[in-house]
Write an enzyme that holds these catalytic residues in place. Structure first.
Site, PDB file in Angstrom:
ATOM      1  N   ASN A 137      -7.897   0.506   5.514  1.00  0.00           N
ATOM      2  CA  ASN A 137      -7.126  -0.404   6.076  1.00  0.00           C
ATOM      3  C   ASN A 137      -6.154  -0.527   7.201  1.00  0.00           C
ATOM      4  OD1 ASN A 137      -8.090  -2.260   8.490  1.00  0.00           O
ATOM      5  ND2 ASN A 137      -7.292  -3.635   6.966  1.00  0.00           N
ATOM      6  N   SER A 186      -7.223   4.832  15.246  1.00  0.00           N
ATOM      7  CA  SER A 186      -7.902   4.249  15.992  1.00  0.00           C
ATOM      8  C   SER A 186      -7.871   5.123  17.568  1.00  0.00           C
ATOM      9  CB  SER A 186      -5.901   3.887  16.086  1.00  0.00           C
ATOM     10  OG  SER A 186      -6.523   2.999  17.903  1.00  0.00           O
ATOM     11  N   TYR A 230       3.231   4.994  17.135  1.00  0.00           N
ATOM     12  CA  TYR A 230       2.081   5.068  16.214  1.00  0.00           C
ATOM     13  C   TYR A 230       0.626   5.577  16.425  1.00  0.00           C
ATOM     14  CZ  TYR A 230      -2.122   2.104  16.377  1.00  0.00           C
ATOM     15  OH  TYR A 230      -3.620   1.051  15.381  1.00  0.00           O
ATOM     16  N   ALA A 285       1.551   9.380  17.189  1.00  0.00           N
ATOM     17  CA  ALA A 285       1.924   9.794  16.189  1.00  0.00           C
ATOM     18  C   ALA A 285       1.080   9.490  14.518  1.00  0.00           C
ATOM     19  CB  ALA A 285       3.220  10.081  15.828  1.00  0.00           C
ATOM     20  N   SER A 286       1.659   8.433  14.279  1.00  0.00           N
ATOM     21  CA  SER A 286       1.258   7.844  12.474  1.00  0.00           C
ATOM     22  C   SER A 286      -0.903   7.952  12.655  1.00  0.00           C
ATOM     23  CB  SER A 286       1.206   6.702  12.096  1.00  0.00           C
ATOM     24  OG  SER A 286       0.173   5.271  13.154  1.00  0.00           O
ATOM     25  N   LYS A 287      -1.243   8.133  13.549  1.00  0.00           N
ATOM     26  CA  LYS A 287      -2.748   8.030  13.786  1.00  0.00           C
ATOM     27  C   LYS A 287      -3.065   9.388  14.266  1.00  0.00           C
ATOM     28  CE  LYS A 287      -3.775   3.263  13.168  1.00  0.00           C
ATOM     29  NZ  LYS A 287      -4.276   3.207  11.424  1.00  0.00           N
ATOM     30  N   VAL A 300       0.835  -1.428   0.240  1.00  0.00           N
ATOM     31  CA  VAL A 300      -0.098   0.252   0.060  1.00  0.00           C
ATOM     32  C   VAL A 300       0.747   1.674   0.462  1.00  0.00           C
ATOM     33  CG1 VAL A 300      -2.449  -1.101   1.201  1.00  0.00           C
ATOM     34  CG2 VAL A 300      -0.532  -0.323   2.573  1.00  0.00           C
TER      35      VAL A 300
HETATM   36  O1  NJP Z   1      -3.740  -6.150  12.071  1.00  0.00           O
HETATM   37  P1  NJP Z   1      -3.296  -7.145  11.560  1.00  0.00           P
HETATM   38  P2  NJP Z   1      -5.222  -5.228  12.087  1.00  0.00           P
HETATM   39  N1  NJP Z   1       1.580  -3.445   2.697  1.00  0.00           N
HETATM   40  O2  NJP Z   1      -1.903  -6.847  11.712  1.00  0.00           O
HETATM   41  C1  NJP Z   1      -1.756  -5.025   5.988  1.00  0.00           C
HETATM   42  C2  NJP Z   1      -6.077  -0.701  12.963  1.00  0.00           C
HETATM   43  N2  NJP Z   1      -6.188  -1.135  14.494  1.00  0.00           N
HETATM   44  O3  NJP Z   1      -6.513  -5.797  11.121  1.00  0.00           O
HETATM   45  O4  NJP Z   1       0.137  -7.572   3.386  1.00  0.00           O
HETATM   46  C3  NJP Z   1      -0.140  -4.023   1.625  1.00  0.00           C
HETATM   47  O5  NJP Z   1      -4.090  -8.243  11.625  1.00  0.00           O
HETATM   48  C4  NJP Z   1      -1.611  -6.918   6.297  1.00  0.00           C
HETATM   49  O6  NJP Z   1      -1.248  -8.053   5.078  1.00  0.00           O
HETATM   50  P3  NJP Z   1      -0.046  -8.092   4.141  1.00  0.00           P
HETATM   51  C5  NJP Z   1      -4.664  -0.898  13.111  1.00  0.00           C
HETATM   52  O7  NJP Z   1      -4.421  -0.050  12.969  1.00  0.00           O
HETATM   53  C6  NJP Z   1      -5.905  -2.122  14.678  1.00  0.00           C
HETATM   54  O8  NJP Z   1      -5.137  -5.580  14.109  1.00  0.00           O
HETATM   55  O9  NJP Z   1      -0.404  -9.424   3.868  1.00  0.00           O
HETATM   56  N3  NJP Z   1      -1.073  -4.602   3.044  1.00  0.00           N
HETATM   57  C7  NJP Z   1      -3.088  -7.275   6.348  1.00  0.00           C
HETATM   58  O10 NJP Z   1      -3.644  -7.845   5.739  1.00  0.00           O
HETATM   59  C8  NJP Z   1      -4.619  -1.007  11.737  1.00  0.00           C
HETATM   60  O11 NJP Z   1      -4.877   0.291  10.934  1.00  0.00           O
HETATM   61  C9  NJP Z   1      -6.651  -2.021  16.691  1.00  0.00           C
HETATM   62  O12 NJP Z   1       0.946  -8.368   5.600  1.00  0.00           O
HETATM   63  C10 NJP Z   1       0.204  -3.970   4.711  1.00  0.00           C
HETATM   64  C11 NJP Z   1      -3.467  -5.729   7.522  1.00  0.00           C
HETATM   65  O13 NJP Z   1      -2.446  -4.807   7.385  1.00  0.00           O
HETATM   66  C12 NJP Z   1      -6.060  -1.931  11.139  1.00  0.00           C
HETATM   67  O14 NJP Z   1      -6.602  -1.687  12.571  1.00  0.00           O
HETATM   68  C13 NJP Z   1      -6.816  -1.615  17.390  1.00  0.00           C
HETATM   69  C14 NJP Z   1       1.093  -3.861   4.193  1.00  0.00           C
HETATM   70  C15 NJP Z   1      -3.023  -5.370   8.729  1.00  0.00           C
HETATM   71  O15 NJP Z   1      -3.424  -7.079  10.209  1.00  0.00           O
HETATM   72  C16 NJP Z   1      -6.149  -3.364  10.861  1.00  0.00           C
HETATM   73  O16 NJP Z   1      -5.255  -3.371  11.616  1.00  0.00           O
HETATM   74  C17 NJP Z   1      -6.605   0.073  16.721  1.00  0.00           C
HETATM   75  C18 NJP Z   1       1.539  -2.581   3.605  1.00  0.00           C
HETATM   76  N4  NJP Z   1       2.803  -2.223   3.164  1.00  0.00           N
HETATM   77  C19 NJP Z   1      -6.346  -0.036  14.966  1.00  0.00           C
HETATM   78  N5  NJP Z   1       1.223  -3.528   6.048  1.00  0.00           N
HETATM   79  C20 NJP Z   1      -6.165  -3.633  16.709  1.00  0.00           C
HETATM   80  N6  NJP Z   1      -6.051  -4.891  15.999  1.00  0.00           N
HETATM   81  O17 NJP Z   1      -5.831  -3.906  18.324  1.00  0.00           O
HETATM   82  C21 NJP Z   1       0.560  -4.479   6.433  1.00  0.00           C
HETATM   83  O18 NJP Z   1      -7.146   0.847  17.452  1.00  0.00           O
HETATM   84  N7  NJP Z   1      -0.614  -4.628   5.653  1.00  0.00           N
END
Ligand code: NJP
Length: 235
Positions: free
Chosen positions: A88, A140, A153, A155-157, A62
């Site tokens: 997301n 978040s 984290y 700061a990014s959000k 992404v």
């Molecule tokens: O995280 P996780 P969540 N290019 O690690 C993808 C926010 N949030 O579902 O590329 C493309 O299970 C990665 O895919 P892959 C959080 O900040 C969470 O919990 O195949 N894709 C995977 O599908 C985030 O914004 C919590 O590794 C990339 C996904 O991202 C969102 O919710 C609390 C990538 C991450 O899946 C989803 O998090 C909160 C790249 N460079 C907010 N890097 C919480 N879980 O507690 C990563 O307040 N991905």
């Protein structure tokens, strides 16, 4: 609902749940992530459940502006329109400022903040021309507060919240909607940290996204904060 959505970070966790939720509603989804095998397994699973062709896996990083433009172009070619972009994909690295790696900082800024800018920019010309569309940022509660070990984290959000808020004002004349969904802790493998006692399920966040996307066109949800009400062991 016959909507067309692009969901980033669709391979697992919240993005997978959002993709499943949209597809279950009858929408068509392009699911973006880097893990080809996992995305393809999800596509097979959804096809076996009767949603054949309504989930298209797309492998991309992404943080690439070219990938964002290309996925938007392909989606328009395939389905003719994009109603919803869900930014997301996200990463979390948690450490005191004194110890946080520069690479970890850079990755959070690139994935959590720059990518939503790039993907929004890629989809905006189409949405502005159509005067219809909804950009949903998965932010978040960390975008509304701060905590020890969370400087990068948070700061990014916080940056993402500023992006969402500014964009919402800019696209209002085009009747486009921008929503920031801010969950508390969610039961995923995010950031390598075990979920807390009080935590949401990915499908709870997906439920919120489906709700805000289903609002009447005259309504926009700005910032939606979602918190768990009962501990995980009682859910
Ligand atoms: O995280 P996780 P969540 N290019 O690690 C993808 C926010 N949030 O579902 O590329 C493309 O299970 C990665 O895919 P892959 C959080 O900040 C969470 O919990 O195949 N894709 C995977 O599908 C985030 O914004 C919590 O590794 C990339 C996904 O991202 C969102 O919710 C609390 C990538 C991450 O899946 C989803 O998090 C909160 C790249 N460079 C907010 N890097 C919480 N879980 O507690 C990563 O307040 N991905």
């Amino acid at each position: 609902q016959d909507k067309v959505a692009i969901v980033t970070g669709a391979s697992r966790g919240i993005g997978e749940a959002i993709s499943r939720g949209f597809v279950a509603e009858g929408a068509r989804v392009v699911g973006v992530a880097r893990s080809a095998g996992v995305l393809e397994a999800l596509a097979r699973d959804l096809a076996a459940a009767g949603a054949g062709g309504r989930f298209v896996p797309r492998v991309a990083d992404v943080t690439s502006a070219a990938a964002a433009r290309e996925v938007v172009r392909e989606t328009l070619e395939r389905w003719g329109r994009i109603d919803i972009l869900v930014n997301n994909a996200g990463v979390g690295h948690f450490a005191p400022v004194a110890e946080l790696d520069e690479a970890a900082w850079d990755e959070m800024m690139a994935v959590n903040l720059k990518a939503p800018f790039l993907w929004s920019q890629a989809v905006l010309p189409h949405m502005m021309e159509r005067r219809d569309g909804h950009i949903i940022m998965i932010s978040s509660v960390a975008g509304t507060t701060t905590f020890v070990n969370g400087a990068g984290y948070c700061a990014s959000k916080w940056g993402l919240m500023a992006l969402a808020d500014t964009l919402r004002q800019e696209v209002r004349p085009y009747e486009l909607r921008v929503t920031a969904v801010c969950p508390g802790s969610v039961q995923t493998h995010f950031g390598g940290t075990p979920p807390r006692d009080y935590s949401l399920r990915p499908e709870d966040v997906a439920h919120t996204v489906l709700e805000v996307a289903a609002a009447p066109r005259r309504v926009v949800y700005g910032t939606v904060i979602v918190r768990p009400l009962v501990p995980a062991d009682r859910q």
